[in-house]
Scaffold this active site. Structure first.
Site, mmCIF file in Angstrom:
data_model
loop_
_atom_site.group_PDB
_atom_site.id
_atom_site.type_symbol
_atom_site.label_atom_id
_atom_site.label_comp_id
_atom_site.label_asym_id
_atom_site.label_seq_id
_atom_site.Cartn_x
_atom_site.Cartn_y
_atom_site.Cartn_z
ATOM 1 N N HIS A 7 0.819 -1.214 0.000
ATOM 2 C CA HIS A 7 0.000 0.000 0.000
ATOM 3 C C HIS A 7 0.848 1.258 0.000
ATOM 4 C CE1 HIS A 7 0.356 -0.734 4.495
ATOM 5 N NE2 HIS A 7 0.529 0.578 4.520
ATOM 6 N N HIS A 80 3.746 7.307 3.292
ATOM 7 C CA HIS A 80 4.693 6.182 3.301
ATOM 8 C C HIS A 80 4.351 5.177 2.212
ATOM 9 C CE1 HIS A 80 1.481 4.609 6.047
ATOM 10 N NE2 HIS A 80 1.790 3.436 5.531
ATOM 11 N N GLU A 131 7.564 1.370 5.100
ATOM 12 C CA GLU A 131 6.998 0.374 6.010
ATOM 13 C C GLU A 131 7.260 -0.995 5.412
ATOM 14 O OE1 GLU A 131 2.741 0.838 6.513
ATOM 15 O OE2 GLU A 131 2.557 -1.029 7.645
HETATM 16 C C1 MC0 Z 1 -1.565 1.444 10.230
HETATM 17 C C2 MC0 Z 1 -0.147 1.162 9.852
HETATM 18 C C3 MC0 Z 1 -0.135 0.060 8.802
HETATM 19 O O1 MC0 Z 1 -0.044 0.286 7.593
HETATM 20 O O2 MC0 Z 1 -0.276 -1.106 9.250
HETATM 21 C C4 MC0 Z 1 0.501 2.435 9.354
HETATM 22 O O3 MC0 Z 1 0.937 2.606 8.251
HETATM 23 S S1 MC0 Z 1 0.594 3.636 10.560
HETATM 24 C C5 MC0 Z 1 1.428 5.034 9.802
HETATM 25 C C6 MC0 Z 1 1.773 6.001 10.824
HETATM 26 N N1 MC0 Z 1 2.901 5.535 11.648
HETATM 27 C C7 MC0 Z 1 4.157 5.886 11.439
HETATM 28 O O4 MC0 Z 1 4.452 6.716 10.577
HETATM 29 C C8 MC0 Z 1 5.190 5.292 12.364
HETATM 30 C C9 MC0 Z 1 6.610 5.646 12.002
HETATM 31 N N2 MC0 Z 1 6.792 7.092 11.904
HETATM 32 C C10 MC0 Z 1 7.508 7.806 12.817
HETATM 33 O O5 MC0 Z 1 8.113 7.243 13.734
HETATM 34 C C11 MC0 Z 1 7.518 9.285 12.641
HETATM 35 O O6 MC0 Z 1 6.350 9.684 11.942
HETATM 36 C C12 MC0 Z 1 8.790 9.835 11.936
HETATM 37 C C13 MC0 Z 1 8.955 9.274 10.534
HETATM 38 C C14 MC0 Z 1 10.034 9.531 12.783
HETATM 39 C C15 MC0 Z 1 8.627 11.348 11.793
HETATM 40 O O7 MC0 Z 1 8.297 11.859 13.040
HETATM 41 P P1 MC0 Z 1 8.046 13.413 13.237
HETATM 42 O O8 MC0 Z 1 7.186 13.919 12.145
HETATM 43 O O9 MC0 Z 1 7.603 13.637 14.645
HETATM 44 O O10 MC0 Z 1 9.493 13.952 13.177
HETATM 45 P P2 MC0 Z 1 10.086 15.237 12.525
HETATM 46 O O11 MC0 Z 1 9.031 16.225 12.197
HETATM 47 O O12 MC0 Z 1 11.183 15.616 13.433
HETATM 48 O O13 MC0 Z 1 10.659 14.667 11.191
HETATM 49 C C16 MC0 Z 1 11.987 14.291 11.037
HETATM 50 C C17 MC0 Z 1 12.323 14.471 9.564
HETATM 51 O O14 MC0 Z 1 11.636 13.441 8.833
HETATM 52 C C18 MC0 Z 1 10.799 14.023 7.843
HETATM 53 N N3 MC0 Z 1 9.589 13.248 7.738
HETATM 54 C C19 MC0 Z 1 8.636 13.109 8.658
HETATM 55 N N4 MC0 Z 1 7.655 12.318 8.216
HETATM 56 C C20 MC0 Z 1 8.007 11.961 6.962
HETATM 57 C C21 MC0 Z 1 7.398 11.149 5.971
HETATM 58 N N5 MC0 Z 1 6.235 10.569 6.193
HETATM 59 N N6 MC0 Z 1 8.030 10.976 4.803
HETATM 60 C C22 MC0 Z 1 9.228 11.571 4.568
HETATM 61 N N7 MC0 Z 1 9.856 12.344 5.474
HETATM 62 C C23 MC0 Z 1 9.245 12.544 6.655
HETATM 63 C C24 MC0 Z 1 10.526 15.428 8.364
HETATM 64 O O15 MC0 Z 1 10.199 16.273 7.286
HETATM 65 C C25 MC0 Z 1 11.830 15.804 9.002
HETATM 66 O O16 MC0 Z 1 12.739 16.228 8.021
HETATM 67 P P3 MC0 Z 1 13.686 17.479 8.254
HETATM 68 O O17 MC0 Z 1 14.590 17.048 9.369
HETATM 69 O O18 MC0 Z 1 14.400 17.642 6.938
HETATM 70 O O19 MC0 Z 1 12.760 18.612 8.605
HETATM 71 CO CO CO Z 2 0.842 1.685 6.362
#
Ligand code: MC0
Ligand code: CO
Length: 140
Positions: A7, A80, A131
Site C-alpha cells: 500500500h 509512506h 513500512e
Molecule cells: C496502520 C499502519 C499500517 O499500515 O499497518 C501504518 O501505516 S501507521 C502510519 C503512521 N505511523 C508511522 O508513521 C510510524 C513511524 N513514523 C515515525 O516514527 C515518525 O512519523 C517519523 C517518521 C520519525 C517522523 O516523526 P516526526 O514527524 O515527529 O518527526 P520530525 O518532524 O522531526 O521529522 C523528522 C524528519 O523526517 C521528515 N519526515 C517526517 N515524516 C516523513 C514522511 N512521512 N516521509 C518523509 N519524510 C518525513 C521530516 O520532514 C523531518 O525532516 P527534516 O529534518 O528535513 O525537517
Molecule cells: Co501503512
C-alpha cells in the site's frame, strides 16, 4: 528482499473527505469501512486498486505519529510506502546489518492487516518513509 508493494499511505486530516475524492472524483469502487487502530495512533481506511491499496490515515489522537506530518502538510499528503516481506524478523536483522534505523522501539508491531510491521527512517531511505509488513499467510 522486498516483495509486493502492499500500500501507499496517504495522511489526511479527514478520512471522510478523502473518501469523497477517491470515490467521486477518481472513481474508486472498492472502499473499506474506516476503523480505529489506536496501537498505531491512526484511523485507517483501505481503498483497493487491482494491484495495491491506498491506506488513508487520520490521527487517532494528538499523540499520533502523523501529527507532525500534518502540521507541515495541513491538507494531507503521500506519507509512506509499504512493501511486503516474507519474514519480518529476518527483514529487521538484514536492515540492522546494513546500518538502517528501525523507528520506534525497533520491535515489530501489529499493523492494519494484522501482521507485524516496522518503519525505516526516511532520512536513510532517500526521503521516503518505508513500512515493511509481513505478508499475510495465504496472501491477501
Ligand atoms: C496502520 C499502519 C499500517 O499500515 O499497518 C501504518 O501505516 S501507521 C502510519 C503512521 N505511523 C508511522 O508513521 C510510524 C513511524 N513514523 C515515525 O516514527 C515518525 O512519523 C517519523 C517518521 C520519525 C517522523 O516523526 P516526526 O514527524 O515527529 O518527526 P520530525 O518532524 O522531526 O521529522 C523528522 C524528519 O523526517 C521528515 N519526515 C517526517 N515524516 C516523513 C514522511 N512521512 N516521509 C518523509 N519524510 C518525513 C521530516 O520532514 C523531518 O525532516 P527534516 O529534518 O528535513 O525537517
Ligand atoms: Co501503512
Amino acid at each position: 528482499m522486498i516483495g509486493n508493494l502492499n500500500h501507499v499511505g496517504v495522511a489526511t486530516p479527514s478520512i471522510a473527505e478523502s473518501i469523497k475524492l477517491y470515490r467521486d472524483v477518481l472513481g474508486a469502487t472498492k472502499i473499506g469501512e474506516p476503523f480505529d487502530l489506536p496501537a498505531q495512533g491512526v484511523k485507517v481506511c483501505f481503498i483497493d486498486t487491482p494491484t495495491a491499496q491506498i491506506e488513508l490515515i487520520e490521527p487517532y489522537d494528538d499523540t499520533s505519529p502523523i501529527i507532525g506530518f500534518l502540521a507541515k502538510n495541513p491538507k494531507g499528503g503521500q506519507h509512506h510506502v509499504c512493501f511486503e516481506v516474507a519474514d519480518i524478523h529476518a527483514a529487521v536483522a538484514e536492515m540492522r546489518a546494513k546500518g538502517v534505523t528501525i523507528l520506534g522501539t525497533g520491535e515489530p508491531r501489529i499493523g492494519a492487516h494484522g501482521t507485524p510491521v516496522v518503519f525505516l527512517h526516511p532520512k536513510e531511505m532517500g526521503g521516503v518513509l518505508i513500512e515493511l509488513m509481513e505478508t499475510p499467510k495465504g496472501g491477501h
